[in-house]
Scaffold this active site. Structure first.
Site, PDB file in Angstrom:
ATOM      1  N   GLY A  14     -21.850  41.102  53.521  1.00  0.00           N
ATOM      2  CA  GLY A  14     -21.877  39.855  54.290  1.00  0.00           C
ATOM      3  C   GLY A  14     -21.388  38.658  53.492  1.00  0.00           C
ATOM      4  O   GLY A  14     -21.838  37.533  53.685  1.00  0.00           O
ATOM      5  N   GLU A  51     -13.615  28.555  46.520  1.00  0.00           N
ATOM      6  CA  GLU A  51     -13.823  27.260  47.165  1.00  0.00           C
ATOM      7  C   GLU A  51     -12.552  26.591  47.648  1.00  0.00           C
ATOM      8  O   GLU A  51     -12.605  25.542  48.249  1.00  0.00           O
ATOM      9  CB  GLU A  51     -14.535  26.328  46.178  1.00  0.00           C
ATOM     10  CG  GLU A  51     -15.854  26.912  45.728  1.00  0.00           C
ATOM     11  CD  GLU A  51     -16.618  26.019  44.782  1.00  0.00           C
ATOM     12  OE1 GLU A  51     -15.980  25.415  43.913  1.00  0.00           O
ATOM     13  OE2 GLU A  51     -17.837  25.930  44.928  1.00  0.00           O
ATOM     14  N   LYS A  80      -7.140  19.815  51.437  1.00  0.00           N
ATOM     15  CA  LYS A  80      -6.363  20.177  50.237  1.00  0.00           C
ATOM     16  C   LYS A  80      -4.882  20.131  50.590  1.00  0.00           C
ATOM     17  O   LYS A  80      -4.438  20.872  51.467  1.00  0.00           O
ATOM     18  CB  LYS A  80      -6.787  21.586  49.798  1.00  0.00           C
ATOM     19  CG  LYS A  80      -5.957  22.181  48.684  1.00  0.00           C
ATOM     20  CD  LYS A  80      -6.481  23.567  48.306  1.00  0.00           C
ATOM     21  CE  LYS A  80      -5.551  24.275  47.355  1.00  0.00           C
ATOM     22  NZ  LYS A  80      -5.964  25.665  47.092  1.00  0.00           N
TER      23      LYS A  80
HETATM   24  C1  LIG Z   1     -14.111  33.253  39.785  1.00  0.00           C
HETATM   25  C2  LIG Z   1     -13.604  33.421  41.180  1.00  0.00           C
HETATM   26  C3  LIG Z   1     -13.002  32.350  41.823  1.00  0.00           C
HETATM   27  C4  LIG Z   1     -12.494  32.495  43.117  1.00  0.00           C
HETATM   28  N1  LIG Z   1     -11.863  31.442  43.714  1.00  0.00           N
HETATM   29  C5  LIG Z   1     -11.329  31.617  44.937  1.00  0.00           C
HETATM   30  C6  LIG Z   1     -10.694  30.541  45.595  1.00  0.00           C
HETATM   31  O1  LIG Z   1     -10.609  29.422  45.104  1.00  0.00           O
HETATM   32  N2  LIG Z   1     -10.177  30.774  46.824  1.00  0.00           N
HETATM   33  C7  LIG Z   1     -10.270  31.989  47.438  1.00  0.00           C
HETATM   34  O2  LIG Z   1      -9.760  32.130  48.556  1.00  0.00           O
HETATM   35  N3  LIG Z   1     -10.894  33.014  46.851  1.00  0.00           N
HETATM   36  C8  LIG Z   1     -11.429  32.856  45.621  1.00  0.00           C
HETATM   37  N4  LIG Z   1     -12.092  33.888  45.044  1.00  0.00           N
HETATM   38  C9  LIG Z   1     -12.244  35.138  45.782  1.00  0.00           C
HETATM   39  C10 LIG Z   1     -13.405  35.028  46.727  1.00  0.00           C
HETATM   40  O3  LIG Z   1     -14.548  34.587  46.048  1.00  0.00           O
HETATM   41  C11 LIG Z   1     -13.693  36.374  47.335  1.00  0.00           C
HETATM   42  O4  LIG Z   1     -12.514  36.896  47.841  1.00  0.00           O
HETATM   43  C12 LIG Z   1     -14.677  36.220  48.422  1.00  0.00           C
HETATM   44  O5  LIG Z   1     -15.832  35.638  47.929  1.00  0.00           O
HETATM   45  C13 LIG Z   1     -14.996  37.520  49.075  1.00  0.00           C
HETATM   46  O6  LIG Z   1     -16.014  38.162  48.425  1.00  0.00           O
HETATM   47  P1  LIG Z   1     -16.519  39.489  49.089  1.00  0.00           P
HETATM   48  O7  LIG Z   1     -17.063  39.171  50.419  1.00  0.00           O
HETATM   49  O8  LIG Z   1     -15.473  40.525  48.968  1.00  0.00           O
HETATM   50  O9  LIG Z   1     -17.697  39.957  48.115  1.00  0.00           O
HETATM   51  P2  LIG Z   1     -19.159  39.358  47.884  1.00  0.00           P
HETATM   52  O10 LIG Z   1     -19.233  37.915  48.183  1.00  0.00           O
HETATM   53  O11 LIG Z   1     -19.540  39.811  46.513  1.00  0.00           O
HETATM   54  O12 LIG Z   1     -20.077  40.083  48.962  1.00  0.00           O
HETATM   55  C14 LIG Z   1     -20.498  41.408  48.781  1.00  0.00           C
HETATM   56  C15 LIG Z   1     -21.481  41.755  49.885  1.00  0.00           C
HETATM   57  O13 LIG Z   1     -21.765  43.151  49.790  1.00  0.00           O
HETATM   58  C16 LIG Z   1     -23.153  43.344  49.946  1.00  0.00           C
HETATM   59  N5  LIG Z   1     -23.543  44.575  49.238  1.00  0.00           N
HETATM   60  C17 LIG Z   1     -23.260  44.930  47.968  1.00  0.00           C
HETATM   61  N6  LIG Z   1     -23.861  46.095  47.667  1.00  0.00           N
HETATM   62  C18 LIG Z   1     -24.530  46.498  48.776  1.00  0.00           C
HETATM   63  C19 LIG Z   1     -25.369  47.607  49.095  1.00  0.00           C
HETATM   64  N7  LIG Z   1     -25.677  48.550  48.188  1.00  0.00           N
HETATM   65  N8  LIG Z   1     -25.891  47.689  50.328  1.00  0.00           N
HETATM   66  C20 LIG Z   1     -25.624  46.746  51.271  1.00  0.00           C
HETATM   67  N9  LIG Z   1     -24.864  45.675  51.013  1.00  0.00           N
HETATM   68  C21 LIG Z   1     -24.328  45.537  49.785  1.00  0.00           C
HETATM   69  C22 LIG Z   1     -23.801  42.110  49.340  1.00  0.00           C
HETATM   70  O14 LIG Z   1     -25.100  41.905  49.832  1.00  0.00           O
HETATM   71  C23 LIG Z   1     -22.820  41.026  49.802  1.00  0.00           C
HETATM   72  O15 LIG Z   1     -23.195  40.579  51.078  1.00  0.00           O
HETATM   73  C24 LIG Z   1     -12.618  33.753  43.758  1.00  0.00           C
HETATM   74  C25 LIG Z   1     -13.255  34.812  43.134  1.00  0.00           C
HETATM   75  C26 LIG Z   1     -13.744  34.658  41.854  1.00  0.00           C
HETATM   76  C27 LIG Z   1     -14.409  35.840  41.189  1.00  0.00           C
END
Ligand SMILES: Cc1cc2nc3c(=O)[nH]c(=O)nc-3n(C[C@H](O)[C@H](O)[C@H](O)COP(=O)(O)OP(=O)(O)OC[C@H]3O[C@@H](n4cnc5c(N)ncnc54)[C@H](O)[C@@H]3O)c2cc1C
Length: 512
Positions: A14, A51, A80
């Protein structure tokens, strides 16, 4: 896809990836017998950074018919107009440059820009710094919102800054409108079918969740694609060294409310500065092979001018992509599919594109090999195309002050043939627009972006030690942009007006 009972789709995670994907699929599959459930572990936090966006995010909210003011006010968002790169070049003549998001008013400047750059590549001493040719850098420097007054009807591309956790939360609240079911539960095991597909997820409480299709948005863990299906990971670490980030928020400063992300190069990486209405987000992205966490934190705090005791939050980054992001009955989207360091803030863009391409292909062909191959090939190309543009920042700098920058400039043979040809074309003074068209890579970064990067770095064969004199055409262009700026409101005042209009309490939480 003629089904009697609805197909079951489970989105795991999520974070922004999970919620954006769930809503994109729900809207794309509207009216089809497909039920979407989003499952997340309440105790495993979202990544929480991310962000800054590209202009694509506006299309996402517009397509979902979510008003801009509504989500912006809920997510502390600001506008932006582009990214300012500080101290990247290493040349005294090029201390910074602006990578602008384009708009209709740039046509005149853009044409002149290409013409100037090509002439300069052949030795002419004409001014061709990107800041002079695009409206966005003027707007940002004057702290104006990229939203023209109604009497100035020109189309603008712009991105946003926002609190990523709040965006995920906001989309979660919208989920019922799109028919997406939300559930909490931690996955502790994954069961396979006889054919190797994923059959079911087993939750901590022993419950078994079966489905036809699983979308892995579990973050860097890549729970389904990486850990369970053992997808092959292609690291980018040989050309992108940064593997760690530390973050620290500072107070809002409405006197320094530029309409851009600022990316400042430091000794072993770079720092982002992102103004939100509630805080300024800052992060140092660096290579742990070139600087220790302790030294990085010291340098970061000094750069921000904050107390040596200020706490930083550390994140490790897995930089690269999975070879096949759709494997069997599992599609990975978000950090679980791969990650390119956030220099151009492409994370959410990749999520949005991946989800849109996948949702359409799945609708057209279900789990057919042909559709899977098509999606995988498009996403591989997108990742590699974006990666090349990011790598170009490191290969074209002339900074020599630390081992990090020297190491970055070395190893040109490791970059892709596509990037090698692009750089060769520029150095040889050939027409870069033609080369970009020949390689069909403008879909990832446009000629405007490539020219801005290469000229912004001061990458010309005959370097001049002083900036060339501004000439008449440039003066006229500057005057044109200055007058265009009269049609835009101050960024802070625009957001204030939005807040008052929607009767939202003070959004500038901690004004300095
Ligand atoms: C340092 C950094 C800077 C960034 N800056 C930018 C930016 O400026 N602009 C941009 O567009 N993107 C940026 N990004 C990328 C962006 O942060 C990610 O693409 C975005 O947050 C998506 O994350 P996600 O949803 O894939 O993973 P996450 O936010 O990590 O979510 C993972 C989800 O999986 C769930 N989960 C994990 N394990 C389990 C389990 N065993 N059972 C059930 N649920 C589970 C967790 O509860 C969570 O809800 C950046 C990333 C980083 C690391």
């Amino acid at each position: 896809m003629q089904q009697h009972k609805p197909q079951q789709v489970v989105v795991v995670g999520g974070g922004t990836a999970g919620w954006m994907t769930a809503l994109i699929c729900a809207k794309q599959w509207q009216g089809k017998a497909i039920a979407i459930t989003l499952l997340e572990a309440q105790e495993i936090p979202r990544n929480g950074v991310g962000e800054g966006s590209t202009p694509a995010l506006k299309r996402f909210f517009d397509w979902l018919e979510i008003p801009e003011a509504e989500w912006m006010l809920a997510c502390d968002a600001t506008f932006k107009a582009g990214i300012r790169f500080e101290s990247w070049s290493g040349l005294a003549t090029h201390p910074s440059y602006f990578h602008a998001f384009p708009n209709e008013l740039d046509r005149r400047g853009e044409a002149l820009f290409y013409q100037r750059c090509q002439a300069r590549l052949k030795g002419a001493q004409w001014g061709c710094h990107p800041d002079d040719f695009f409206l966005a850098s003027y707007l940002s420097d004057k702290q104006l919102a990229p939203k023209p007054e109604p009497h100035f009807p020109f189309l603008h591309s712009y991105g946003y800054h926002f609190d990523a956790n709040k965006v995920a939360h906001f989309l979660q609240q919208k989920a019922p409108l799109f028919g997406v079911v939300h559930r909490y539960g931690r996955i502790t095991a994954v069961e396979s079918a006889v054919n190797g597909d994923i059959a079911a997820l087993v939750l901590e409480n022993g419950e078994r969740m079966s489905a036809d299709l699983f979308i892995d948005c579990s973050g860097f863990r890549s729970l389904l694609l990486g850990q369970h299906l053992r997808g092959q990971f292609q690291s980018y670490q040989d050309v992108l060294f940064n593997d760690t980030a530390i973050t620290l928020a500072t107070d809002v400063d409405t006197q320094q409310f530029y309409t851009c992300t600022t990316s400042t190069a430091l000794s072993a990486g770079w720092v982002w500065r992102i103004p939100l209405t509630s805080r300024v987000g800052n992060g140092y992205v660096y290579s742990s092979s070139h600087i220790s966490d302790e030294q990085a934190a010291i340098e970061f705090r000094q750069h921000l001018g904050v107390s040596p005791e200020s706490e930083v939050r550390k994140l490790t980054m897995k930089v690269g992509r999975y070879e096949q992001q759709w494997l069997r009955n599992c599609m990975a989207i978000g950090l679980s599919q791969g990650f390119i360091e956030p220099l151009e803030a492409t994370g959410l863009f990749v999520i949005q594109q991946s989800a849109a391409i996948f949702a359409k292909a799945y609708l057209d062909g279900g789990l057919s090999d042909a559709h899977r191959d098509y999606v995988n090939s498009r996403l591989r190309d997108m990742f590699d195309g974006i990666k090349d543009y990011i790598v170009a920042h490191y290969k074209t700098t002339s900074r020599q002050d630390t081992q990090y920058w020297r190491d970055n400039q070395a190893g040109l043979e490791k970059v892709s043939p596509s990037l090698q040809q692009l750089l060769a074309s520029w150095y040889e003074g050939k027409d870069l627009q033609q080369e970009i068209a020949r390689q069909n890579i403008a879909q990832f970064y446009s000629p405007m972006s490539w020219y801005s990067l290469l000229s912004g770095m001061g990458l010309f064969p005959s370097q001049v030690t002083t900036a060339p004199e501004a000439d008449q055409a440039l003066l006229e262009l500057g005057d044109y942009y200055q007058r265009c700026c009269l049609n835009y409101a101050n960024h802070v005042q625009y957001l204030e007006k939005l807040r008052k209009h929607h009767a939202v309490p003070n959004i500038f939480a901690a004004i300095r």
